[in-house]
Design a protein around this motif. Structure first.
Motif, mmCIF file in Angstrom:
data_model
loop_
_atom_site.group_PDB
_atom_site.id
_atom_site.type_symbol
_atom_site.label_atom_id
_atom_site.label_comp_id
_atom_site.label_asym_id
_atom_site.label_seq_id
_atom_site.Cartn_x
_atom_site.Cartn_y
_atom_site.Cartn_z
ATOM 1 N N ALA A 67 0.833 -1.214 0.000
ATOM 2 C CA ALA A 67 0.000 0.000 0.000
ATOM 3 C C ALA A 67 0.864 1.259 0.000
ATOM 4 O O ALA A 67 0.594 2.212 -0.733
ATOM 5 N N MET A 68 1.910 1.271 0.813
ATOM 6 C CA MET A 68 2.812 2.431 0.849
ATOM 7 C C MET A 68 3.556 2.571 -0.480
ATOM 8 O O MET A 68 3.776 3.676 -0.955
ATOM 9 N N ALA A 69 3.958 1.447 -1.060
ATOM 10 C CA ALA A 69 4.685 1.478 -2.333
ATOM 11 C C ALA A 69 3.819 2.085 -3.431
ATOM 12 O O ALA A 69 4.303 2.889 -4.243
ATOM 13 N N VAL A 70 2.548 1.727 -3.447
ATOM 14 C CA VAL A 70 1.637 2.283 -4.452
ATOM 15 C C VAL A 70 1.434 3.771 -4.202
ATOM 16 O O VAL A 70 1.455 4.583 -5.141
ATOM 17 N N HIS A 71 1.264 4.157 -2.965
ATOM 18 C CA HIS A 71 1.092 5.577 -2.631
ATOM 19 C C HIS A 71 2.320 6.380 -3.065
ATOM 20 O O HIS A 71 2.195 7.451 -3.655
ATOM 21 N N PHE A 72 3.504 5.857 -2.782
ATOM 22 C CA PHE A 72 4.735 6.533 -3.182
ATOM 23 C C PHE A 72 4.842 6.597 -4.704
ATOM 24 O O PHE A 72 5.188 7.631 -5.272
ATOM 25 N N GLY A 73 4.542 5.496 -5.378
ATOM 26 C CA GLY A 73 4.629 5.453 -6.841
ATOM 27 C C GLY A 73 3.759 6.494 -7.514
ATOM 28 O O GLY A 73 4.121 7.050 -8.554
ATOM 29 N N ALA A 74 2.631 6.803 -6.902
ATOM 30 C CA ALA A 74 1.722 7.803 -7.468
ATOM 31 C C ALA A 74 2.347 9.199 -7.482
ATOM 32 O O ALA A 74 1.909 10.063 -8.248
ATOM 33 N N GLN A 75 3.371 9.418 -6.680
ATOM 34 C CA GLN A 75 4.022 10.738 -6.609
ATOM 35 C C GLN A 75 5.047 10.935 -7.729
ATOM 36 O O GLN A 75 5.500 12.054 -7.970
ATOM 37 N N LEU A 76 5.441 9.861 -8.388
ATOM 38 C CA LEU A 76 6.521 9.911 -9.369
ATOM 39 C C LEU A 76 6.016 10.317 -10.751
ATOM 40 O O LEU A 76 4.872 10.015 -11.109
ATOM 41 N N PRO A 77 6.864 10.959 -11.541
ATOM 42 C CA PRO A 77 6.500 11.239 -12.931
ATOM 43 C C PRO A 77 6.199 9.927 -13.665
ATOM 44 O O PRO A 77 6.757 8.876 -13.318
ATOM 45 N N MET A 78 5.360 9.980 -14.669
ATOM 46 C CA MET A 78 4.865 8.776 -15.331
ATOM 47 C C MET A 78 5.982 7.831 -15.787
ATOM 48 O O MET A 78 5.917 6.634 -15.523
ATOM 49 N N LEU A 79 7.002 8.321 -16.443
ATOM 50 C CA LEU A 79 8.072 7.461 -16.943
ATOM 51 C C LEU A 79 8.886 6.875 -15.790
ATOM 52 O O LEU A 79 9.235 5.691 -15.791
ATOM 53 N N VAL A 80 9.174 7.663 -14.778
ATOM 54 C CA VAL A 80 9.891 7.184 -13.598
ATOM 55 C C VAL A 80 9.028 6.161 -12.867
ATOM 56 O O VAL A 80 9.529 5.155 -12.345
ATOM 57 N N ARG A 81 7.732 6.374 -12.848
ATOM 58 C CA ARG A 81 6.801 5.428 -12.212
ATOM 59 C C ARG A 81 6.872 4.068 -12.896
ATOM 60 O O ARG A 81 6.855 3.025 -12.227
ATOM 61 N N GLY A 82 6.958 4.055 -14.213
ATOM 62 C CA GLY A 82 7.102 2.787 -14.932
ATOM 63 C C GLY A 82 8.381 2.062 -14.546
ATOM 64 O O GLY A 82 8.389 0.844 -14.332
ATOM 65 N N LEU A 83 9.460 2.801 -14.426
ATOM 66 C CA LEU A 83 10.746 2.260 -13.988
ATOM 67 C C LEU A 83 10.620 1.698 -12.570
ATOM 68 O O LEU A 83 11.115 0.609 -12.268
ATOM 69 N N TYR A 84 9.940 2.430 -11.721
ATOM 70 C CA TYR A 84 9.732 2.051 -10.322
ATOM 71 C C TYR A 84 8.980 0.714 -10.213
ATOM 72 O O TYR A 84 9.343 -0.146 -9.419
ATOM 73 N N TYR A 85 7.939 0.526 -11.020
ATOM 74 C CA TYR A 85 7.127 -0.685 -10.931
ATOM 75 C C TYR A 85 7.696 -1.861 -11.732
ATOM 76 O O TYR A 85 7.227 -2.985 -11.579
ATOM 77 N N GLU A 86 8.704 -1.616 -12.546
ATOM 78 C CA GLU A 86 9.289 -2.659 -13.378
ATOM 79 C C GLU A 86 9.696 -3.867 -12.527
ATOM 80 O O GLU A 86 10.457 -3.738 -11.568
ATOM 81 N N GLY A 87 9.151 -5.039 -12.861
ATOM 82 C CA GLY A 87 9.519 -6.281 -12.202
ATOM 83 C C GLY A 87 9.039 -6.446 -10.771
ATOM 84 O O GLY A 87 9.492 -7.338 -10.052
ATOM 85 N N TRP A 88 8.095 -5.620 -10.333
ATOM 86 C CA TRP A 88 7.650 -5.666 -8.941
ATOM 87 C C TRP A 88 6.761 -6.868 -8.681
ATOM 88 O O TRP A 88 5.832 -7.160 -9.433
ATOM 89 N N HIS A 89 7.037 -7.555 -7.582
ATOM 90 C CA HIS A 89 6.196 -8.643 -7.088
ATOM 91 C C HIS A 89 5.872 -8.313 -5.641
ATOM 92 O O HIS A 89 6.768 -8.143 -4.820
ATOM 93 N N MET A 90 4.595 -8.223 -5.321
ATOM 94 C CA MET A 90 4.182 -7.804 -3.979
ATOM 95 C C MET A 90 4.448 -8.859 -2.912
ATOM 96 O O MET A 90 4.599 -8.525 -1.745
ATOM 97 N N ALA A 91 4.516 -10.112 -3.297
ATOM 98 C CA ALA A 91 4.724 -11.173 -2.317
ATOM 99 C C ALA A 91 6.051 -10.963 -1.587
ATOM 100 O O ALA A 91 7.058 -10.591 -2.182
#
Length: 155
Positions: A67-91
């Protein structure tokens, strides 16, 4: 007047399309971030800055609850946000990194081999960039959820 299109008019028209303008803006904004990171860390090029940004964002993302990771990701510019979520697994998140060394080791795993700078310096530089670029109140929320030793890495 025929039925063919002038390629110049088509290209000019595409620049006025809102979606294209959004992409142009996020590319420009991301380049500004990378340029600032080159300057903050005294790197030789934007590719090294990209690697630093990616490594620290992934380590930070993995240290937060989903939940915190998603909240933080929403603050990032769109292209940086894509980089941020690249390969993310919540488990298995958040990771248990509690010390500065554990976090630096996590960053080191994300950096390319023979990266020209130590992971702790990279982390401090990226955190400084995030502090300068993001809303201070939103950054403070993230910092408050980190273990005390990791909070000291932020400016």
């Amino acid at each position: 007047m025929g039925g063919h299109l002038n390629p110049m008019n088509v290209a000019e028209g595409a620049m006025n399309v809102p979606g294209v303008a959004t992409f142009e803006h996020t590319i420009q904004e991301t380049n500004v971030w990378l340029k600032e990171l080159v300057e903050l860390l005294h790197l030789e090029n934007r590719h090294d800055a990209y690697s630093a940004l990616r490594a620290v964002l992934h380590a930070l993302r993995d240290r937060m609850t989903p939940a915190m990771a998603v909240h933080f990701g929403a603050q990032l510019p769109m292209l940086v946000r894509g980089l941020y979520y690249e390969g993310w697994h919540m488990a298995g998140k958040p990771t248990k990194d509690r010390t500065v060394q554990e976090f630096a080791d996590h960053v080191a795993q994300q950096l390319p081999p023979r990266y020209p700078m130590d992971p702790l310096t990279v982390t401090k530089g990226v955190f400084r960039l995030l502090w300068q670029r993001l809303d201070p109140g939103e950054s403070a929320k993230i910092i408050d959820h980190l273990p005390l030793p990791l909070r000291a890495l932020w400016p």
